[in-house]
Design a protein around this motif. Sequence first.
Motif, PDB file in Angstrom:
ATOM      1  N   ALA A  47      42.417  47.702  36.287  1.00 17.00           N
ATOM      2  CA  ALA A  47      42.047  46.673  37.279  1.00 17.00           C
ATOM      3  C   ALA A  47      42.245  45.273  36.694  1.00 17.00           C
ATOM      4  O   ALA A  47      42.707  44.354  37.386  1.00 17.00           O
ATOM      5  CB  ALA A  47      40.592  46.864  37.708  1.00 17.00           C
ATOM      6  N   LEU A  48      41.919  45.122  35.409  1.00 11.62           N
ATOM      7  CA  LEU A  48      42.065  43.801  34.765  1.00 11.62           C
ATOM      8  C   LEU A  48      43.533  43.396  34.661  1.00 11.62           C
ATOM      9  O   LEU A  48      43.864  42.211  34.627  1.00 11.62           O
ATOM     10  CB  LEU A  48      41.445  43.837  33.355  1.00 11.62           C
ATOM     11  CG  LEU A  48      39.920  43.870  33.301  1.00 11.62           C
ATOM     12  CD1 LEU A  48      39.427  44.232  31.905  1.00 11.62           C
ATOM     13  CD2 LEU A  48      39.331  42.521  33.711  1.00 11.62           C
ATOM     14  N   GLU A  49      44.423  44.399  34.615  1.00 11.54           N
ATOM     15  CA  GLU A  49      45.859  44.113  34.494  1.00 11.54           C
ATOM     16  C   GLU A  49      46.598  44.292  35.821  1.00 11.54           C
ATOM     17  O   GLU A  49      47.821  44.252  35.855  1.00 11.54           O
ATOM     18  CB  GLU A  49      46.473  45.030  33.436  1.00 11.54           C
ATOM     19  CG  GLU A  49      46.069  44.670  32.019  1.00 11.54           C
ATOM     20  CD  GLU A  49      46.489  43.262  31.646  1.00 11.54           C
ATOM     21  OE1 GLU A  49      47.689  42.960  31.675  1.00 11.54           O
ATOM     22  OE2 GLU A  49      45.591  42.436  31.352  1.00 11.54           O
ATOM     23  N   LEU A  90      33.355  40.482  36.912  1.00 11.00           N
ATOM     24  CA  LEU A  90      32.331  41.432  36.455  1.00 11.00           C
ATOM     25  C   LEU A  90      32.372  41.573  34.930  1.00 11.00           C
ATOM     26  O   LEU A  90      31.330  41.618  34.266  1.00 11.00           O
ATOM     27  CB  LEU A  90      32.566  42.800  37.089  1.00 11.00           C
ATOM     28  CG  LEU A  90      31.929  43.028  38.461  1.00 11.00           C
ATOM     29  CD1 LEU A  90      32.358  44.378  39.019  1.00 11.00           C
ATOM     30  CD2 LEU A  90      30.400  42.980  38.348  1.00 11.00           C
ATOM     31  N   SER A  91      33.584  41.622  34.393  1.00  9.78           N
ATOM     32  CA  SER A  91      33.728  41.761  32.940  1.00  9.78           C
ATOM     33  C   SER A  91      33.112  40.558  32.229  1.00  9.78           C
ATOM     34  O   SER A  91      32.389  40.717  31.238  1.00  9.78           O
ATOM     35  CB  SER A  91      35.213  41.878  32.591  1.00  9.78           C
ATOM     36  OG  SER A  91      35.378  41.942  31.210  1.00  9.78           O
ATOM     37  N   LEU A 150      40.659  39.950  40.175  1.00  4.51           N
ATOM     38  CA  LEU A 150      39.632  38.897  40.103  1.00  4.51           C
ATOM     39  C   LEU A 150      38.201  39.447  40.048  1.00  4.51           C
ATOM     40  O   LEU A 150      37.400  39.015  39.212  1.00  4.51           O
ATOM     41  CB  LEU A 150      39.804  37.898  41.245  1.00  4.51           C
ATOM     42  CG  LEU A 150      41.064  37.020  41.120  1.00  4.51           C
ATOM     43  CD1 LEU A 150      41.165  36.047  42.293  1.00  4.51           C
ATOM     44  CD2 LEU A 150      41.106  36.257  39.799  1.00  4.51           C
ATOM     45  N   PRO A 151      37.847  40.423  40.921  1.00  7.15           N
ATOM     46  CA  PRO A 151      36.490  40.992  40.785  1.00  7.15           C
ATOM     47  C   PRO A 151      36.279  41.644  39.417  1.00  7.15           C
ATOM     48  O   PRO A 151      35.208  41.514  38.814  1.00  7.15           O
ATOM     49  CB  PRO A 151      36.420  42.043  41.900  1.00  7.15           C
ATOM     50  CG  PRO A 151      37.468  41.658  42.863  1.00  7.15           C
ATOM     51  CD  PRO A 151      38.556  40.985  42.080  1.00  7.15           C
TER      52      PRO A 151
END
Lengths: 223, 286
Positions: A43-45, A58-59, A53-54
């Motif tokens: 999700a981060l990539e 959150l991270s 973005l979420p």
Amino acid sequence: MDFDLSVWMTRGPYILRGLYETLVLLAGVLVISAPLAVLTGLALEARSRWLRLPALGLSWLIRGVPPLIILFIAYYVLPVVLDIRMDSLTAAVAGFVLYNTFIMGEVVAAGLRSVPKGQHEAIAAAGLPWFRSLRRIILPQAMPTIIPPYVSYSMDMVKGTALAGAIGVTEMVTRANQAIVATNRPFEILIGVAIIYGIIDAFLIALQMWSERRWDHKGHLSA
Amino acid sequence: MTHFRKTASAIAMTLALVAPMAQAQDFSTSDLEVSLDFPQPWPLENLIEDGKLIIATTGKTAGETFIGENGELQGARIDLWTKMAEDLGLEPEFVRVDWAGVMPGLAANRFDLGCEGASWNNDRLTSNDFFLTRPVKVAIHVAVVKKDSDYDSLDDLAGVKIGGVKGEMELKHLVEATGHAEEDALGLPGVTESRLALMNGQIDAYGTGLHAATALLESEGGDQFKILSTPTSVGVGGFCVNAREPDLLTAVNFLLAKYRTDGTIRELNDKWGLPDTSDMLSVVGY
């Protein structure tokens, strides 16, 4: 002051039952957070900003909160605010999984970034299925980058399990403290507990070395 | 004739009233046995779990609540709470948490009962998160120092390094009694760490309760410590009851009165080698 190891004869079994709780907690956290970390890393990539973005927000939030506060929230706040009531061990696993997922998620994301761009472009050009190419091509190449920090964070996790004592998990350090109160033998007990933690960490380091040998730097799985 | 009847009736009524009073003068109140009957099981409607009394304890105070060689919780408070649960017709369930987690846990509806003997103070007496019960002991706070040190009074502790459990009244009282600034005192997570800090020379004295200090001196290696003879404070300490359970507060208060009267608290303190302050409680009206 004399050094009397016989305290481990009387209190050892009690403290070692805490080791069992430590290992159950650790295994629960690592097993549950590993697949979640892969999803978080993806999700981060992700190209889609609705995913990326979420995940980034959150991270940033979860990694910025001390794990002890997350444990307190899981154990003391959730029953009042959301009427979610977990026992101590479950609350500890849930709290650590949340924290660990985003810490490890960043490690996975870094691993994915380490795979040359050309590989992604080649996959897209060849029209290979996403999941299959991830499993067969991308992740194996990312593993040499992922494993060392992953194991390093796992070792931090081993030591971090002691925080769970604050919400009632009778893990090893909590039991060691209780044994110290009863025996007034702090040095013998603390040194013994430190050795046990050292053994667990040595096992994880051995696992890291074995894993690194299995995945060479090109991402090939050794026989 | 009517007048005579009225007068006779008046005399008869007066005699009827006076006669029992005359008998009452023969009463000796010291021979009377006060009834302390109570409902068994006690109907409690607000418990977290039906049939269970969930009690938070640190398990880290020698003599009061600690882990024995069999790995089980034991001590004067454990025995008292177990008896209390039995008398209420409940099964006791002990949850071991750090002191810092006891009051938040009561506020979060995790426990029905907690605190091994929390000192009364203004914040706690007026807290909306839990009720303080009637006192179970006179809370005598003291300073513990190394036996071979030159410290014999609280005055000797002016300017030396002091410590104690972070957030506990025992540390606050030591700070006040020795004229230290609060930020100069070393706040530690527990009594164990305080003792270690004293042994290692990180602090020269730590503040704790008389129960814990006495238990320390009687434990193995306890002969290297001493308790300064002047207390840093003398107050009272009680248990903490979940604020959602006023019926439990009534029951616990009743049972504490009963156990003090029938000698249960004294017996348990004697059994576990703790100083008994039951007589002192009478002085403060309990």
